[in-house]
Design an enzyme around this catalytic site. Structure first.
Site, short mmCIF file in Angstrom:
data_model
loop_
_atom_site.label_atom_id
_atom_site.label_comp_id
_atom_site.label_asym_id
_atom_site.label_seq_id
_atom_site.Cartn_x
_atom_site.Cartn_y
_atom_site.Cartn_z
N ASP A 126 -0.66 -43.35 -44.10
CA ASP A 126 -1.09 -43.49 -45.49
C ASP A 126 -0.11 -42.72 -46.38
O ASP A 126 0.87 -42.14 -45.89
CB ASP A 126 -2.54 -43.02 -45.67
CG ASP A 126 -2.69 -41.52 -45.52
OD1 ASP A 126 -1.73 -40.84 -45.12
OD2 ASP A 126 -3.80 -41.01 -45.80
N GLU A 128 -12.02 -46.67 -44.05
CA GLU A 128 -10.61 -46.84 -44.40
C GLU A 128 -10.44 -47.76 -45.60
O GLU A 128 -9.62 -47.52 -46.47
CB GLU A 128 -9.81 -47.37 -43.20
CG GLU A 128 -9.62 -46.37 -42.08
CD GLU A 128 -8.86 -45.11 -42.52
OE1 GLU A 128 -8.12 -45.18 -43.51
OE2 GLU A 128 -9.05 -44.06 -41.87
N CYS A 150 0.16 -30.16 -47.78
CA CYS A 150 1.48 -30.65 -48.18
C CYS A 150 1.28 -31.67 -49.31
O CYS A 150 1.57 -32.84 -49.19
CB CYS A 150 2.19 -31.28 -46.98
SG CYS A 150 3.91 -31.69 -47.31
N GLN A 205 -7.16 -46.14 -52.39
CA GLN A 205 -7.17 -45.98 -53.85
C GLN A 205 -8.42 -45.27 -54.36
O GLN A 205 -8.81 -45.43 -55.51
CB GLN A 205 -7.10 -47.35 -54.58
CG GLN A 205 -6.22 -48.37 -53.98
CD GLN A 205 -4.78 -48.17 -54.36
OE1 GLN A 205 -4.46 -47.35 -55.20
NE2 GLN A 205 -3.90 -48.88 -53.71
N THR A 206 -9.13 -44.54 -53.52
CA THR A 206 -10.38 -43.90 -53.93
C THR A 206 -10.40 -42.46 -53.45
O THR A 206 -9.98 -42.17 -52.34
CB THR A 206 -11.57 -44.66 -53.30
OG1 THR A 206 -11.50 -46.03 -53.70
CG2 THR A 206 -12.90 -44.10 -53.75
N TYR A 253 -1.30 -49.97 -41.75
CA TYR A 253 -1.93 -48.65 -41.81
C TYR A 253 -3.36 -48.70 -41.27
O TYR A 253 -3.74 -47.93 -40.38
CB TYR A 253 -1.92 -48.10 -43.25
CG TYR A 253 -2.93 -47.01 -43.36
CD1 TYR A 253 -2.70 -45.78 -42.76
CD2 TYR A 253 -4.17 -47.22 -43.98
CE1 TYR A 253 -3.65 -44.78 -42.78
CE2 TYR A 253 -5.14 -46.23 -44.00
CZ TYR A 253 -4.87 -45.01 -43.39
OH TYR A 253 -5.82 -44.05 -43.38
S1 SF4 Z 1 6.72 -26.68 -45.12
FE1 SF4 Z 1 6.12 -27.39 -47.11
S2 SF4 Z 1 7.05 -29.39 -47.32
FE2 SF4 Z 1 7.15 -28.85 -45.15
S3 SF4 Z 1 5.34 -29.80 -44.28
FE3 SF4 Z 1 4.80 -27.72 -44.85
S4 SF4 Z 1 3.94 -27.84 -46.91
FE4 SF4 Z 1 5.02 -29.76 -46.49
#
Ligand code: SF4
Length: 344
Positions: free
Chosen positions: A137, A36, A191, A41-42, A119
């Site tokens: 995070d 962790e 995401c 930052q890596t 975190y």
């Molecule tokens: S629908 Fe789109 S914005 Fe919503 S969690 Fe999934 S990838 Fe992320």
């Protein structure tokens, strides 16, 4: 929100898409903690090398606490944000002083250690001990902001508390380790900040396991989230280094000093330095030099390293004379390493 459905979707996605990483196959809190801290930052790929180096040289808290700080900083060399390495070392020593080996188990004890924030404490307690703490995070903040269509920035402690409350509404109390790992991975791989798939151009939401639950997707705001406050302006600094070189008995010697001030690169070593206010000093004619620009989180560094070959090293206060070939025994910043590579 239908949590049973969320867990079901998320964990199925996790089973298919999770990356195999060594710190995921362990319940050893020490190793999870190391991973962790290294991964802050890596990038994962770079962090992986350092994780292997650290765990093979320091297999447990005792071996890390008994090390020399310079060795820890040397092993950390190239990873940047050296306060993490110093805190890593301090943290191991604190655990040993308090007799908490192999690693504390209570969230409050873990949170009280140097360099461990909410975190990291959450991640360790959830991953190692399966206790119901969220590990938030940057990836998780993004997923949560989008799921709840929340446009509050998360830069201040108060804002973070709001996000903390949101994630608590989602946390799987039966499988907190799995939940945290899966939602972090969803943020890291699916995401992502830009939602367009770089290969196909498709919007990732269309293949997201949480699509039907996601308010950001439904309201068309996902790509705009999370909201961030503008970053403060970078402070410019001008660093004029001299690498003195003198030969004696067939060996080259130089001068270095340790940075002791509460400033960047604390406890690392560097060549004699003159810091100037608005610009670098003019280069010395006929002297080999290299000019480098280096960006840190809050500072932009302009540096020139000059290589001055001299008959005898000057007597400069606070410096140490070292053989050039022994330089790798001292912790040096990445900037210094680049200059050495280019100039020597
Ligand atoms: S629908 Fe789109 S914005 Fe919503 S969690 Fe999934 S990838 Fe992320």
């Amino acid at each position: 929100m239908n949590l049973t459905y969320l867990y079901d979707q998320l964990y199925r996605w996790w089973e298919c898409h999770r990356r195999e990483l060594p710190w995921r196959d362990t319940r050893d809190a020490y190793r999870i903690w190391l991973s962790e801290i290294i991964l802050q930052q890596t990038r994962v790929q770079q962090g992986l090398d350092y994780y292997m180096r650290f765990t093979s040289r320091f297999p447990d808290v005792d071996s890390l606490a008994a090390a020399d700080e310079q060795e820890v900083l040397r092993l950390w060399q190239g990873l940047g944000y050296y306060s993490r390495a110093r805190n890593l070392y301090k943290c191991a020593q604190t655990i040993v002083e308090r007799g908490w080996q192999p690693f504390p188990t209570r969230y409050e004890d873990i949170r009280s250690l140097p360099g461990i924030g909410d975190y990291t404490a959450g991640a360790i307690t959830a991953f190692a001990y399966d206790q119901p703490y969220p590990a938030m995070d940057g990836n998780v903040y993004r997923v949560v902001a989008r799921l709840f269509d929340c446009d509050i920035p998360f830069d201040t402690t108060q804002d973070k508390r709001h996000f903390h409350e949101l994630i608590l509404r989602l946390l799987d109390h039966e499988h907190p380790g799995l939940f945290n790992a899966a939602i972090m991975e969803l943020g890291a791989l699916h995401c992502t900040p830009s939602l367009a798939d770089p290969e196909t151009g498709d919007v990732r939401c269309t293949s997201c396991p949480l699509q039907t639950l996601c308010l950001g997707y439904q309201h068309g705001t996902a790509e705009l989230l999370p909201v961030r406050k503008p970053r403060p302006k970078l402070r410019d600094r001008y660093l004029n280094y001299t690498i003195y070189l003198a030969e004696q008995d067939g060996q080259r010697y130089t001068l270095i000093r340790q940075r002791t001030e509460r400033d960047i690169w604390q406890h690392l070593w560097e060549f004699p330095l003159v810091e100037t206010q608005n610009a670098l000093l003019p280069p010395t004619p006929g002297v080999p030099s290299v000019e480098l620009k280096h960006i840190l989180s809050h500072q932009r560094l302009y540096a020139r390293f000059e290589k001055q070959t001299v008959r005898e090293l000057p007597a400069l206060e606070g410096t140490r004379r070292v053989a050039l070939r022994d330089l790798d025994e001292y912790g040096l910043s990445r900037l210094t390493l680049i200059a050495l590579e280019r100039l020597l």
